[in-house]
Scaffold this motif. Structure first.
Motif: not given
Length: 647
Positions: A240-245
């Motif tokens: 999973a991506d560590p950040w979500i925009s």
């Protein structure tokens, strides 16, 4: 002679190392995804701080002469025409006896035009405070009349995340509520409307990037405030991506819920994932860095330019429209919610939010995220991808000679540069790269579209950048047209700021339009003269045999290919910073004669420099040819070449 050849090979390798070091921050010749031109000396005015500023904030309105600058313990009012100080407001920390010795600085973080005053907030020695500066009737300067608790508007230290937005007498802000930087949320903090804030579970460790008010002139009750931020991904898996925009929105008329339920909470908050990348490969730029909103007459057409970074050291620009964002908010299902959607639909703007039914507010409370993602206008890929580490973006809208409007992006790098990028169709065109500072990064960048200027703030200075540097393309009509710069076009006076009827080809840069130049010349008045940069006349060098020698010519365009022509043959250019070199390891009979440095860009061929090398008499005599090129001689030669180029 064997010793000479091996020595030359070794020294040539050494030159390539030097060449590589010099090219580290310089565009590579012949590549279309690099800046076409290196621009220099474009400051039209500057203001230097007395002490280095670790943080600064600007308030500047387009076509204004006033620039308000907030730094450590002060606010300055500057005249942007000459950067003279018209007013200075000391804002030292109040109650200094209560703060630690090294934390008593008051770093100004917020400057807004709020209601009838200038509203300023600062860190105030880790105890955020705000002040209203009112104009004084007697001397027309400002004076501090009131101070306010600043927690939730200004951070405790300037490195913490925060933002502010003033809208029709209301102040929206996001800043930590605790000294450790926690309890960060977006609020309506002050003004004529009710103060409202977010429900705790709506965001997870957010970093707020920007907030923007989008007007609906025909339906003001539906005005929205859009919030752009990134948050920590709740998915703990390694894939999973560590950040979500994200993009979130609230209604401007939202007054919170009733006294019995959701009082002083946003009843209209929704959020959606903002994606930028390659959907077919599931590869995304996940870390939102900066936002520029270009407002349009019709709110649907308002564009959002978003700057992202990635885990693989690349940055990207994706472009969205408010119409596309609204389509997701209005039509997507609510993530995790499978039952019938009540009416009015959650997130709807209503004149009296306190009367909304419990079922509508419950979905906003528990399921504020949209199932669908917000994709960019280009969808399959970002509009622009670069290996440069961009930190800030602004976008100007420019009318070209063909009466069409073109958008130009200005992207600031972490090394003090600005890239000027044309948006013409789906492909970006990088017009130029400008080195604004060799010592610091750009802290603030404000666009004045009417004056065609950028106001840029560094830790040591503030500068104005002229966006219409047409003299840089003034060599010929072809040079002017190939630049594809909407600010500039070819006229009877050379390459000048664009006027109706001037010669230009922004869409593709084809120089066939320059055939009209003859017609223009016929109409030129006697007083009008074109003053292009003259080509260097042929330079004659007298050179002994058996010595190393080099020739040089300037690079006018990094999108061109450069070659050296000599005796019916050609050899490639050796790029050194902004020059092309031709190295001759040891002068022999076949090395004498005429040389031309030629650039070819698209169908345009141009001779940059011409040289003639003749044999020096009497000849330079040495018994051992290898002794003619000792290591120290080559190092001296290369040092002289580099010094000459840097000059």
């Amino acid at each position: 002679m064997k010793g000479f050849l091996s020595g030359y090979i070794w020294l040539a390798a050494e030159f390539q190392l030097l060449l590589g070091a010099g090219l580290k921050d310089t565009p590579t010749l012949g590549l279309k995804n690099t800046p076409r031109l290196l621009s220099k000396d474009i400051f039209t005015a500057a203001f230097e701080y007395q002490t280095i500023q670790n943080h600064s904030v600007f308030l500047y309105q387009e076509d204004s002469k006033e620039l308000y600058v907030g730094g450590t313990d002060f606010v300055l009012k500057l005249d942007v025409d000459d950067y003279s100080i018209t007013e200075k407001f000391p804002l030292r920390t109040t109650g200094q006896q209560q703060c630690e010795e090294n934390s008593c600085e008051n770093v100004v973080t917020v400057i807004e035009k709020f209601q009838d005053s200038l509203f300023v907030c600062g860190t105030n020695g880790h105890r955020p405070q705000c002040w209203k500066l009112f104009p004084s009737v007697q001397n027309e300067t400002h004076e501090i009349m009131r101070s306010y608790e600043g927690t939730g508007i200004s951070p405790f230290v300037h490195t913490q995340n925060y933002l502010s937005l003033s809208v029709e007498g209301d102040l929206y802000a996001a800043a930590p509520l605790d000294a450790d930087g926690s309890s960060l949320q977006f609020r309506r903090k002050a003004g004529g409307r009710t103060n409202v804030w977010m429900y705790d579970s709506w965001v997870s460790e957010p970093t707020f990037i920007s907030a923007s008010w989008v007007k609906r002139k025909d339906d003001p009750d539906n005005d929205k405030i859009y919030i752009f931020f990134r948050e920590k991904n709740s998915d703990p898996s390694l894939e999973a991506d560590p950040w979500i925009s994200r993009v979130g929105r609230v209604c401007k008329v939202d007054e919170g819920g009733s006294k019995r339920f959701f009082q002083n909470m946003w009843t209209s908050f929704l959020k959606a994932r903002l994606v930028c990348g390659f959907p077919d490969e599931s590869l995304y730029f996940t870390r939102l860095q900066d936002i520029y909103v270009m407002h349009a007459e019709n709110w649907h057409d308002t564009k959002v330019y978003a700057l992202f970074t990635s885990s693989w050291n690349s940055t990207a620009v994706c472009v969205y429209s408010i119409g596309m964002i609204e389509d997701v908010f209005e039509n997507s299902t609510f993530k995790g919610y499978d039952n019938d959607v009540p009416q009015p639909r959650p997130g709807t703007c209503v004149s009296n939010s306190r009367s909304l039914p419990r079922a509508t507010i419950d979905i906003v409370k528990d399921y504020p995220e949209m199932t669908d993602w917000v994709h960019s206008l280009h969808y399959t890929a970002p509009f622009y991808i670069s290996s440069n580490n961009y930190t800030k973006i602004v976008v100007d809208r420019v009318q070209a000679a063909d009466q069409n409007m073109y958008n130009v992006l200005f992207l600031a790098t972490d090394s003090g540069k600005i890239h000027k990028v044309l948006e013409a169709g789906s492909e970006p065109f990088i017009i130029s790269q400008t080195q604004l500072s060799n010592t610091s990064t750009i802290q603030v960048m404000k666009l004045d579209s009417q004056k065609k200027k950028l106001v840029v703030g560094f830790s040591e200075k503030i500068s104005t950048v002229d966006l219409q540097r047409c003299q840089e393309y003034n060599s010929s009509c072809a040079d002017c047209v190939l630049a594809r710069d909407p600010y500039c076009a070819w006229t009877a006076s050379g390459c000048t700021p664009t006027v109706v009827g001037s010669i230009q080809n922004i869409k593709n840069g084809g120089i066939s339009v320059c055939s009209r130049q003859a017609v223009k010349s016929m109409n030129r008045s006697k007083r009008e003269t074109v003053s292009p940069r003259p080509l260097n006349s042929r330079t004659v060098h007298s050179v002994p045999k058996n010595v190393p020698f080099y020739l040089s010519c300037p690079i006018d365009s990094y999108h061109a290919m450069y070659t050296w022509e000599h005796s019916g043959g050609s050899s490639p250019c050796l790029q050194m910073l902004s020059n092309c070199l031709h190295l001759i390891p040891s002068m022999a009979q076949e090395n004498y004669g005429d040389y031309k440095c030629v650039s070819i860009e698209r169908e345009y061929r141009k001779v940059i420099n011409e040289y003639q090398l003749i044999e020096q008499n009497p000849p330079f005599e040495r018994s051992d040819a290898s002794a003619l090129v000792p290591r120290i001689a080559w190092i001296t030669l290369l040092a002289e070449a580099v010094l000459e180029i840097i000059k």
